[in-house]
Scaffold this motif. Structure first.
Motif, mmCIF file in Angstrom:
data_model
loop_
_atom_site.group_PDB
_atom_site.id
_atom_site.type_symbol
_atom_site.label_atom_id
_atom_site.label_comp_id
_atom_site.label_asym_id
_atom_site.label_seq_id
_atom_site.Cartn_x
_atom_site.Cartn_y
_atom_site.Cartn_z
ATOM 1 N N ALA A 10 -50.026 -25.972 65.619
ATOM 2 C CA ALA A 10 -50.011 -25.180 64.391
ATOM 3 C C ALA A 10 -51.174 -24.195 64.380
ATOM 4 O O ALA A 10 -51.022 -23.033 63.975
ATOM 5 C CB ALA A 10 -50.081 -26.108 63.175
ATOM 6 N N SER A 11 -52.333 -24.672 64.859
ATOM 7 C CA SER A 11 -53.503 -23.794 64.917
ATOM 8 C C SER A 11 -53.284 -22.662 65.903
ATOM 9 O O SER A 11 -53.611 -21.505 65.625
ATOM 10 C CB SER A 11 -54.737 -24.611 65.308
ATOM 11 N N ALA A 12 -52.710 -22.996 67.068
ATOM 12 C CA ALA A 12 -52.437 -21.970 68.076
ATOM 13 C C ALA A 12 -51.440 -20.955 67.559
ATOM 14 O O ALA A 12 -51.572 -19.752 67.810
ATOM 15 C CB ALA A 12 -51.915 -22.629 69.354
ATOM 16 N N LYS A 13 -50.429 -21.422 66.816
ATOM 17 C CA LYS A 13 -49.439 -20.500 66.261
ATOM 18 C C LYS A 13 -50.089 -19.544 65.270
ATOM 19 O O LYS A 13 -49.775 -18.337 65.242
ATOM 20 C CB LYS A 13 -48.321 -21.280 65.580
ATOM 21 N N ALA A 14 -51.027 -20.080 64.473
ATOM 22 C CA ALA A 14 -51.720 -19.238 63.507
ATOM 23 C C ALA A 14 -52.555 -18.171 64.213
ATOM 24 O O ALA A 14 -52.601 -17.009 63.778
ATOM 25 C CB ALA A 14 -52.614 -20.099 62.609
ATOM 26 N N VAL A 15 -53.199 -18.548 65.317
ATOM 27 C CA VAL A 15 -53.994 -17.591 66.089
ATOM 28 C C VAL A 15 -53.091 -16.519 66.683
ATOM 29 O O VAL A 15 -53.409 -15.319 66.654
ATOM 30 C CB VAL A 15 -54.783 -18.307 67.202
ATOM 31 N N VAL A 16 -51.942 -16.934 67.216
ATOM 32 C CA VAL A 16 -50.983 -15.980 67.793
ATOM 33 C C VAL A 16 -50.534 -14.975 66.737
ATOM 34 O O VAL A 16 -50.490 -13.763 66.978
ATOM 35 C CB VAL A 16 -49.768 -16.733 68.382
ATOM 36 N N GLU A 17 -50.193 -15.475 65.551
ATOM 37 C CA GLU A 17 -49.716 -14.590 64.491
ATOM 38 C C GLU A 17 -50.812 -13.641 64.015
ATOM 39 O O GLU A 17 -50.535 -12.535 63.547
ATOM 40 C CB GLU A 17 -49.187 -15.419 63.317
ATOM 41 N N GLN A 18 -52.088 -14.076 64.126
ATOM 42 C CA GLN A 18 -53.199 -13.213 63.723
ATOM 43 C C GLN A 18 -53.483 -12.140 64.774
ATOM 44 O O GLN A 18 -53.793 -11.000 64.446
ATOM 45 C CB GLN A 18 -54.454 -14.064 63.501
ATOM 46 N N LEU A 19 -53.368 -12.511 66.061
ATOM 47 C CA LEU A 19 -53.683 -11.577 67.140
ATOM 48 C C LEU A 19 -52.565 -10.565 67.381
ATOM 49 O O LEU A 19 -52.815 -9.441 67.820
ATOM 50 C CB LEU A 19 -53.967 -12.346 68.431
ATOM 51 N N ARG A 20 -51.345 -10.948 67.093
ATOM 52 C CA ARG A 20 -50.194 -10.109 67.394
ATOM 53 C C ARG A 20 -50.296 -8.725 66.748
ATOM 54 O O ARG A 20 -50.129 -7.703 67.428
ATOM 55 C CB ARG A 20 -48.920 -10.829 66.956
ATOM 56 N N PRO A 21 -50.556 -8.628 65.439
ATOM 57 C CA PRO A 21 -50.645 -7.285 64.841
ATOM 58 C C PRO A 21 -51.801 -6.458 65.387
ATOM 59 O O PRO A 21 -51.708 -5.223 65.429
ATOM 60 C CB PRO A 21 -50.811 -7.573 63.336
ATOM 61 N N HIS A 22 -52.909 -7.120 65.807
ATOM 62 C CA HIS A 22 -54.013 -6.381 66.419
ATOM 63 C C HIS A 22 -53.531 -5.645 67.665
ATOM 64 O O HIS A 22 -53.860 -4.473 67.886
ATOM 65 C CB HIS A 22 -55.146 -7.354 66.800
ATOM 66 N N ILE A 23 -52.737 -6.371 68.484
ATOM 67 C CA ILE A 23 -52.249 -5.787 69.736
ATOM 68 C C ILE A 23 -51.234 -4.684 69.456
ATOM 69 O O ILE A 23 -51.271 -3.610 70.064
ATOM 70 C CB ILE A 23 -51.636 -6.889 70.634
ATOM 71 N N ILE A 24 -50.322 -4.942 68.499
ATOM 72 C CA ILE A 24 -49.306 -3.948 68.151
ATOM 73 C C ILE A 24 -49.972 -2.675 67.612
ATOM 74 O O ILE A 24 -49.583 -1.550 67.952
ATOM 75 C CB ILE A 24 -48.321 -4.514 67.114
ATOM 76 N N ARG A 25 -51.010 -2.824 66.776
ATOM 77 C CA ARG A 25 -51.688 -1.656 66.201
ATOM 78 C C ARG A 25 -52.333 -0.815 67.290
ATOM 79 O O ARG A 25 -52.276 0.417 67.266
ATOM 80 C CB ARG A 25 -52.742 -2.114 65.194
ATOM 81 N N ALA A 26 -52.955 -1.496 68.291
ATOM 82 C CA ALA A 26 -53.579 -0.757 69.388
ATOM 83 C C ALA A 26 -52.527 -0.039 70.229
ATOM 84 O O ALA A 26 -52.743 1.087 70.703
ATOM 85 C CB ALA A 26 -54.395 -1.705 70.255
ATOM 86 N N LEU A 27 -51.362 -0.645 70.363
ATOM 87 C CA LEU A 27 -50.284 -0.054 71.153
ATOM 88 C C LEU A 27 -49.620 1.093 70.391
ATOM 89 O O LEU A 27 -49.090 2.040 70.998
ATOM 90 C CB LEU A 27 -49.248 -1.139 71.494
ATOM 91 N N GLY A 28 -49.645 0.988 69.065
ATOM 92 C CA GLY A 28 -48.991 2.018 68.260
ATOM 93 C C GLY A 28 -47.491 1.940 68.412
ATOM 94 O O GLY A 28 -46.914 0.856 68.449
ATOM 95 N N ASN A 29 -46.848 3.106 68.523
ATOM 96 C CA ASN A 29 -45.390 3.122 68.684
ATOM 97 C C ASN A 29 -44.953 3.149 70.136
ATOM 98 O O ASN A 29 -43.756 3.232 70.430
ATOM 99 C CB ASN A 29 -44.802 4.332 67.952
ATOM 100 N N ALA A 30 -45.911 3.068 71.052
ATOM 101 C CA ALA A 30 -45.559 3.037 72.474
ATOM 102 C C ALA A 30 -44.960 1.677 72.833
ATOM 103 O O ALA A 30 -45.371 0.637 72.313
ATOM 104 C CB ALA A 30 -46.807 3.295 73.325
ATOM 105 N N GLU A 31 -43.971 1.682 73.721
ATOM 106 C CA GLU A 31 -43.351 0.436 74.132
ATOM 107 C C GLU A 31 -44.200 -0.332 75.134
ATOM 108 O O GLU A 31 -44.165 -1.561 75.170
ATOM 109 C CB GLU A 31 -41.967 0.702 74.751
ATOM 110 N N ILE A 32 -44.955 0.371 75.964
ATOM 111 C CA ILE A 32 -45.696 -0.266 77.050
ATOM 112 C C ILE A 32 -47.130 0.253 77.053
ATOM 113 O O ILE A 32 -47.376 1.448 76.823
ATOM 114 C CB ILE A 32 -45.040 0.004 78.419
ATOM 115 N N GLY A 33 -48.059 -0.653 77.319
ATOM 116 C CA GLY A 33 -49.452 -0.271 77.447
ATOM 117 C C GLY A 33 -50.159 -1.150 78.457
ATOM 118 O O GLY A 33 -49.636 -2.193 78.863
#
Length: 318
Positions: free
Chosen positions: A255-278
């Motif tokens: 459960a803790s790992a899932k919470a960390v994943v859900e927290q980190l995911r938007p950070h990565i998506i924001r850095a990627l922006g609308n690009a599909e690959i980075g």
């Protein structure tokens, strides 16, 4: 050994006949040598704890449809052989030992004494290389469970020898026929008979084999799928107490790992922006938009995030 030959009227009658025995196709399970069936799964089926899976899989359908083709190939390649192929699901059983088999075909050859049992198999090119081909010698060697099946069929049908007719379906769509002799090892057969006897004795006693926890988890859950309104005192089971502790700790960590994943995911998506690959120094990132026809996709699930180490990096620097 007295053998009864049952000629079932249809598939249901054939399944009913097989249900009372350990059949050749799963016989290696009692030796712990079957890739798809364990002793526990076999016990669960034969005791009625688990309903037998009577649905024909795609692999079974392929095998059944290919049988006449394989027989035709054998007759074409070896016209001097006599191939007997009834395709009637004739079921041979030793009612005392409760072992049974449905042989595919029989062959008579001038270079072999007596009639031989022929087990027909098909395999993809990848499966052939992985499970049938000896990487050191290049010899074609049947997997243990198939050898046990061929030997069992030969013993129950009174054949003097056994073989496997394997057709490999190549990636080009062509067929390659291999005829592989299977020596009838009486020591193996006697060991199998003894293990089957032990199996049925266990069934009669009400005992059950220890599950293979790497393979039997789903079977155990199916066996105990229904709950009853009762309470069981397990305070004397110290091993179970430790397992429950491990389960609770793993559950909390997951459960803790899932919470960390859900927290980190938007950070990565924001850095990627609308690009599909980075790419970062060490990682390749992809986040493509998920399209599901007719279904609303929440924003949190709208892009499928995948990460993997960059292949062009030999040593990651963290």
């Amino acid at each position: 050994m007295t053998i009864e030959i049952i000629r079932p009227a249809d598939r249901q009658a054939w399944l009913a006949a097989r249900g009372q025995d350990v059949t050749a196709s799963v016989a290696a399970a009692v030796l712990g040598a079957h890739p798809y069936t364990t002793p526990y799964a076999l016990w669960a089926e034969k005791t009625g704890r688990l309903s037998p899976d009577t649905e024909e899989t795609e692999a079974m359908e392929r095998g059944n449809l290919m049988e006449p083709v394989v027989v035709a190939m054998i007759r074409k390649r070896f016209p001097e052989w006599t191939v007997t192929y009834e395709n009637d699901r004739a079921y041979y059983r030793d009612g005392i030992r409760r072992i049974g088999a449905t042989p595919d075909a029989f062959i008579d050859r001038a270079d072999r004494v007596g009639t031989g049992n022929c087990q027909i198999k098909t395999a993809s090119e990848d499966a052939f290389k992985e499970f049938w081909l000896d990487p050191d010698t290049g010899d074609v060697v049947p997997p243990t469970w198939i050898a046990v099946q061929a030997i069992t069929e030969a013993q129950l049908t009174g054949c003097a020898w056994a073989c496997v007719a394997l057709v490999v379906i190549t990636w080009r769509g062509t067929f390659q026929l291999h005829i592989i002799d299977v020596p009838i090892h009486l020591r193996l057969w006697n060991r199998l008979v003894a293990k089957v006897e032990e199996f049925w004795a266990m069934v009669a006693s009400g005992e059950e084999p220890e599950p293979d926890w790497q393979r039997d988890g789903a079977v155990v859950m199916d066996v105990y799928r229904d709950s009853m309104p009762e309470r069981r005192d397990l305070t004397g089971n110290t091993e179970l107490d430790m397992l429950v502790h491990q389960y609770d700790r793993a559950r909390v960590e997951a459960a803790s790992a899932k919470a960390v994943v859900e927290q980190l995911r938007p950070h990565i998506i924001r850095a990627l922006g609308n690009a599909e690959i980075g790419e970062t120094t060490n990682w390749q990132i992809s986040a493509r938009t998920a399209h599901r026809s007719g279904h609303f996709v929440p924003a949190s699930q709208s892009r499928v995030l995948r990460v993997k180490p960059r292949k062009d990096i030999e040593h990651a620097s963290f």
